[in-house]
Design an enzyme around this catalytic site. Structure first.
Site: not given
Length: 555
Positions: A45-46, A87, A142, A159, A309-310
């Site tokens: 994530d991120d 997300c 999400h 989650s 994811d990004n």
């Protein structure tokens, strides 16, 4: 219709979504299922493209030694992109192989969202379930947490990272601990500390129940490792091929790396600028533990695909990752961010490694233009599954790129607006070959707070990434190169938008929120507090509106 998953341990993460873990017990009798490959998708994530040491060996960092080794043993994809720059839309596109304008998910769902990924959408886990796969998820979903929108009904667990913890992790601004002043009063708005929640504890979820709220953020990594190992070994015992989708909390804030002995709380950490590196090393070790468990059980029949994811959340400053050379200088020179939420390279070009001993050639690098949407058709192809023909897809089958070194990826790849300039989901940035065109720029916050003004470009900005990876100096409008590229991109963009406009399989997401939709174990207690394992709020049994949604039997 496939049976719903059985959830194992799931946890939540602040500011990102509820965490579930589910396992399919359907299809054990399908012929030849044991011959199908296993799949492990690890989604960070991120995370920044430059966070992977192997992408920038000249920096001589030592934050991802295990991922570096996995890349040497497998394939490094250097031009791989998340399907969106935030997300929910990125995850929806990965699981459906479709742009947000088709699957309906164009921006993030909230802690009080009543719905999620439209029920008309078909997900990768559900399709694999139908041919005998044991499917499971650990981490951040999400994509909706109420009733039929939860992962147990979509072929996976999920989650949530929206909630407080008793010992907060590192963030900017720093979030406060959970408010223990009195019984829970539901509020959908965040606290005065932007992005922080103080009235709802971050839940730990197992199956359809909250079993702990708030969870202990500092034990989350160990719980990821324990659950992943258990799933891998259980699948092996059952003799079924499996899909394990691990959506990590790392590297999203709040960061919670192991603390030194003299630092029992976040306030005592010796140096803030070391927190991100420590978290990166913790994630790297976790990935290696998952890989080791896989290697010990079915090494030559398991594909591990690590990606993000990004890009990094630039506004978090020292708690954000590295975009490497993809700095988006045209934008940063005018103020504003050029990473997460934007369509500059730093927002969506993510570190990616694929590992499959005996199938993916070792120590190889490929610069084919690929997207997270390609995971859907590629894994289905490798499993011998044909996707439903009643809908249109945007991902491509990358099997020959992974296994045979083919260099041809997307001819055109579109990047959706993801919270910066423009309307959510609009496809106003286009990549083809070495060129990239922007029809809109600006409006993303940088470290320090500047956003840069939104600008529309009737004549798009076009960059040549081969000689300007920092996206600093666009081509001159009057040049033959510009004219040729602009014409090709405009024509293809018009074709795609018409294709989406006439696509009868397009879904629409319900983004409405209600206070009653907030996950709460015990509303009589401050921040919904409970620690009774095996008892708690039943997520699947909540009354949930399905406005504008159609239940599908093809999940």
């Amino acid at each position: 219709m496939a049976e719903p998953f059985t959830l194992f341990l799931l946890t939540g993460i602040l500011l990102c979504g509820l965490l579930f873990h589910t396992v399919s017990q359907h299809g054990a009798g399908v012929d030849n299922s044991s011959e199908r490959p296993n799949f492990i998708i690890i989604l960070a994530d991120d995370i920044g493209w430059g966070d992977l040491d192997a992408n920038q060996p000249e920096e001589k960092a030592n934050n991802t030694p295990y991922l570096n080794l996995m890349a040497k043993q497998g394939l490094k994809l250097t031009d791989f992109h998340s399907p969106a720059s935030t997300c929910s839309p990125s995850r929806a596109a990965i699981l459906t192989g479709r742009y947000g304008l088709r699957n309906g998910v164009t921006h993030n769902f909230a802690v009080g969202s009543v719905a999620g990924l439209p029920l008309s959408e078909v997900t990768l886990p559900k399709l694999l379930q139908k041919v005998g796969y044991y499917t499971a998820m650990i981490g951040k979903w999400h994509l909706g947490h109420n009733g039929p929108y939860g992962p147990t009904n979509r072929g996976i667990p999920y989650s949530n990272d929206m909630g407080c913890t008793d010992i907060p992790g590192y963030n900017l601004p720093q979030c406060l601990p959970c408010d223990a002043s009195g019984p829970q009063v539901f509020r959908l708005k965040r606290s005065v500390h932007e992005g922080c929640y103080s009235k709802v504890g971050l839940p730990l979820i197992e199956n359809n129940s909250i079993v702990e709220q708030p969870l202990d953020l500092w034990t989350l990594t160990e719980q990821y490792k324990s659950a992943a190992t258990r799933i891998i070994h259980n699948a092996r015992k059952r003799g079924q091929p499996y899909l394990l989708y691990i959506a990590l909390a790392h590297m999203h804030v709040p960061l919670a790396p192991p603390l030194p002995p003299d630092a029992p709380t976040t306030a005592h950490h010796r140096s803030d600028d070391r927190v991100y590196s420590a978290s990166l090393r913790e994630m790297d070790s976790l990935v290696w533990a998952i890989k080791s468990a896989s290697d010990d059980t079915d090494k030559n029949n398991t594909l591990i695909w690590f990606t993000g994811d990004n890009g990094p959340w630039e506004k978090k400053c020292q708690y954000a990752g590295s975009v490497g050379p993809f700095m988006g200088k045209w934008q940063t020179s005018r103020g504003g961010g050029s990473a997460k939420q934007t369509t500059w390279e730093g927002g969506h070009r993510v570190p990616t490694v694929a590992y499959w001993p005996g199938r993916i050639p070792a120590n190889t690098t490929n610069s084919a233009l690929l997207s997270g949407m390609d995971i859907f058709p590629t894994l289905l192809s490798l499993a011998g599954v044909t996707p439903p023909s009643d809908r249109r897809y945007d991902g491509i089958d990358a099997t020959n790129i992974l296994l045979h070194g083919e260099q041809t990826g997307h001819e055109f790849l579109f990047h959706p607006n993801s919270g910066a300039a423009g309307k959510f989901g609009d496809l106003q940035t286009v990549r083809t070959g070495r060129h990239k065109a922007f029809y809109i720029t600006g409006a993303a916050e940088s470290c320090g707070g500047a956003t840069g003004r939104q600008e529309l470009h009737d004549k798009p900005l076009i960059f040549d990434l081969e000689c300007d990876e920092a996206e600093e100096a666009p081509l001159e409008v009057g040049t033959p190169e510009y004219q040729a590229v602009a014409e090709r991109i405009a024509r293809r963009r018009e074709e795609l938008l018409w294709d989406i406009a006439t696509d009868k399989s397009v879904s629409t997401a319900d983004y409405s929120t209600e206070a009653s939709a907030v996950p709460c174990c015990d509303p009589r207690q401050p921040v919904c507090r409970c620690h009774s394992l095996g008892r708690g709020w039943e997520l699947a049994h909540r009354n949930t509106r399905t406005k504008g949604q159609k239940r599908s039997t093809q999940m």
